[in-house]
Write a protein that holds these residues in place. Structure first.
Motif, PDB file in Angstrom:
ATOM      1  N   PHE A 240     -11.401   3.219 -95.201  1.00 10.06           N
ATOM      2  CA  PHE A 240     -10.535   2.797 -94.004  1.00 10.06           C
ATOM      3  C   PHE A 240      -9.574   3.685 -93.673  1.00 10.06           C
ATOM      4  O   PHE A 240      -9.118   3.839 -92.564  1.00 10.06           O
ATOM      5  N   LYS A 241      -8.921   4.264 -94.879  1.00  8.71           N
ATOM      6  CA  LYS A 241      -8.008   5.103 -94.509  1.00  8.71           C
ATOM      7  C   LYS A 241      -8.095   6.256 -93.837  1.00  8.71           C
ATOM      8  O   LYS A 241      -7.295   6.891 -93.425  1.00  8.71           O
ATOM      9  N   GLY A 242      -9.481   6.623 -93.835  1.00  8.14           N
ATOM     10  CA  GLY A 242      -9.711   8.149 -93.317  1.00  8.14           C
ATOM     11  C   GLY A 242     -10.213   7.914 -91.837  1.00  8.14           C
ATOM     12  O   GLY A 242     -10.738   8.663 -91.469  1.00  8.14           O
ATOM     13  N   LYS A 243     -10.111   6.719 -91.456  1.00  8.07           N
ATOM     14  CA  LYS A 243     -10.658   6.311 -90.079  1.00  8.07           C
ATOM     15  C   LYS A 243      -9.794   6.051 -88.942  1.00  8.07           C
ATOM     16  O   LYS A 243      -8.637   5.502 -89.276  1.00  8.07           O
ATOM     17  N   LEU A 244      -9.992   6.391 -87.744  1.00  4.74           N
ATOM     18  CA  LEU A 244      -9.234   5.919 -86.845  1.00  4.74           C
ATOM     19  C   LEU A 244      -9.253   4.502 -86.435  1.00  4.74           C
ATOM     20  O   LEU A 244     -10.413   3.801 -86.936  1.00  4.74           O
ATOM     21  N   PRO A 245      -8.345   3.821 -86.024  1.00  9.14           N
ATOM     22  CA  PRO A 245      -8.613   2.361 -85.966  1.00  9.14           C
ATOM     23  C   PRO A 245      -9.833   1.905 -85.189  1.00  9.14           C
ATOM     24  O   PRO A 245     -10.136   2.576 -84.083  1.00  9.14           O
ATOM     25  N   THR A 246     -10.288   0.775 -85.587  1.00  9.56           N
ATOM     26  CA  THR A 246     -11.566   0.503 -84.885  1.00  9.56           C
ATOM     27  C   THR A 246     -11.042  -0.329 -83.562  1.00  9.56           C
ATOM     28  O   THR A 246     -10.307  -1.395 -83.425  1.00  9.56           O
ATOM     29  N   ILE A 247     -11.657   0.009 -82.144  1.00  9.24           N
ATOM     30  CA  ILE A 247     -11.379  -0.620 -81.000  1.00  9.24           C
ATOM     31  C   ILE A 247     -12.303  -1.419 -80.682  1.00  9.24           C
ATOM     32  O   ILE A 247     -13.535  -0.786 -80.696  1.00  9.24           O
ATOM     33  N   ALA A 248     -12.152  -2.704 -80.072  1.00 11.62           N
ATOM     34  CA  ALA A 248     -13.108  -3.516 -79.546  1.00 11.62           C
ATOM     35  C   ALA A 248     -14.063  -2.996 -78.374  1.00 11.62           C
ATOM     36  O   ALA A 248     -13.359  -2.464 -77.456  1.00 11.62           O
ATOM     37  N   ASN A 249     -15.312  -2.973 -78.366  1.00  6.99           N
ATOM     38  CA  ASN A 249     -16.287  -2.644 -77.249  1.00  6.99           C
ATOM     39  C   ASN A 249     -16.300  -3.578 -76.412  1.00  6.99           C
ATOM     40  O   ASN A 249     -17.048  -4.746 -76.608  1.00  6.99           O
ATOM     41  N   ILE A 250     -15.713  -3.942 -75.049  1.00  5.21           N
ATOM     42  CA  ILE A 250     -15.880  -4.691 -74.288  1.00  5.21           C
ATOM     43  C   ILE A 250     -16.878  -4.502 -73.229  1.00  5.21           C
ATOM     44  O   ILE A 250     -17.074  -3.512 -72.638  1.00  5.21           O
ATOM     45  N   ASN A 251     -17.837  -5.356 -73.024  1.00  5.30           N
ATOM     46  CA  ASN A 251     -18.830  -5.297 -71.882  1.00  5.30           C
ATOM     47  C   ASN A 251     -18.074  -5.987 -70.498  1.00  5.30           C
ATOM     48  O   ASN A 251     -18.202  -6.995 -70.353  1.00  5.30           O
ATOM     49  N   TRP A 252     -17.541  -5.124 -69.784  1.00  4.87           N
ATOM     50  CA  TRP A 252     -16.901  -5.601 -68.328  1.00  4.87           C
ATOM     51  C   TRP A 252     -17.896  -5.850 -67.313  1.00  4.87           C
ATOM     52  O   TRP A 252     -17.497  -6.574 -66.593  1.00  4.87           O
ATOM     53  N   SER A 253     -19.226  -5.639 -67.571  1.00  4.39           N
ATOM     54  CA  SER A 253     -20.383  -5.869 -66.682  1.00  4.39           C
ATOM     55  C   SER A 253     -20.552  -7.527 -66.544  1.00  4.39           C
ATOM     56  O   SER A 253     -21.014  -7.954 -65.742  1.00  4.39           O
ATOM     57  N   LEU A 254     -20.130  -8.453 -67.745  1.00  4.90           N
ATOM     58  CA  LEU A 254     -20.521  -9.577 -67.771  1.00  4.90           C
ATOM     59  C   LEU A 254     -19.589 -10.386 -66.899  1.00  4.90           C
ATOM     60  O   LEU A 254     -18.464 -10.260 -66.791  1.00  4.90           O
ATOM     61  N   LYS A 255     -20.384 -11.587 -66.082  1.00  7.55           N
ATOM     62  CA  LYS A 255     -19.489 -12.026 -65.014  1.00  7.55           C
ATOM     63  C   LYS A 255     -19.382 -13.715 -65.616  1.00  7.55           C
ATOM     64  O   LYS A 255     -19.947 -14.153 -66.533  1.00  7.55           O
TER      65      LYS A 255
END
Length: 255
Positions: A240-255
């Motif tokens: 994990f030290k060699g990776k960029l922070p994990t960013i949540a993948n948001i599905n904006w199309s959901l109603k």
């Protein structure tokens, strides 16, 4: 045999190209008095000359010899440097760390990087990293501390090979001959802490990582199981030290 003159040319080209891409002209290097930062400083001096600024950042736990060796290197290569003690920063928070050497060491590493980035901002320069491949693979460094940088010329170089490269560059004997140490507390050495020499670890890492050999293959050829298990565990647990922070993948199309 490794063709060190060719490696040097490649790394010089890398430094020139990457700094030029950034739109900056200067670089800043944290100089510890150890092998890695010495190699990077000498390379950067050849490329950038007086546009290199080295920063020595001792704490109350640093050995005087580390500062002395760093200054010796700077004097030999006519490298511009300044000394900024992080002791007051560490002292102001040390009572919160319960005398835990690892926490104090990590905190110290992050204070150094805070200072280094502030100096780089003042100088309008790029921070050049000093972590070698062995350290990066094993997670032997502090995330957001000594691992942090804008570019890193030695991140694909194993520590045990780096000694030969340092000799090729003319690094001073006081640095070449001393035991590798992060200098986080008195008498601390990398190899004592890790339990094996860099040569032992690198010989196994080259097979595990570069040649994609399995743990079982290494053990069958004579490598100690304890060593192989340790390397495998450290690589996996510190990836994990060699990776960029994990960013949540948001599905904006959901109603």
């Amino acid at each position: 045999m490794i063709n060190w003159p060719n490696i040097k040319i490649q790394l010089i080209d890398f430094l020139k190209s990457e700094v030029e891409k950034s739109g900056l002209e200067k670089v800043t290097v944290g100089l510890s008095g150890g092998l890695d930062s010495a190699v990077v400083a000498v390379l950067c001096k050849e490329v950038f000359g007086d546009k290199l600024n080295c920063v020595l950042m001792p704490s109350q736990f640093s050995s005087q010899s580390s500062t002395d060796h760093a200054v010796e290197l700077c004097e030999k290569f006519n490298i511009k440097y300044e000394i900024i003690s992080i002791a007051p920063m560490v002292e102001s928070f040390i009572n919160n760390m319960d005398e835990d050497k690892l926490r104090i060491g990590n905190f110290s590493a992050r204070m150094r990087m805070s200072v280094l980035y502030d100096v780089s901002s003042r100088e309008k320069s790029l921070v050049v990293g000093t972590s070698n491949k062995s350290e990066l693979l094993l997670g032997y460094g502090t995330i957001f501390g000594d691992i942090a940088c804008a570019i890193n010329p030695i991140g694909q170089m194993y520590k045990s090979d780096e000694f030969e490269f340092a000799k090729h560059l003319g690094v001073v004997d006081s640095i070449l001959t001393k035991a590798p140490s992060a200098d986080l507390w008195e008498d601390q050495t990398d190899e004592d802490e890790l339990g094996y020499s860099y040569k032992q670890m690198d010989d196994a890492l080259k097979l595990l990582v570069d040649e994609k050999k399995s743990k079982e293959e290494l053990i069958s050829t004579g490598f100690e199981k304890k060593l192989v298990d340790m390397l495998d565990y450290r690589m996996k647990s510190n990836a994990f030290k060699g990776k960029l922070p994990t960013i949540a993948n948001i599905n904006w199309s959901l109603k």
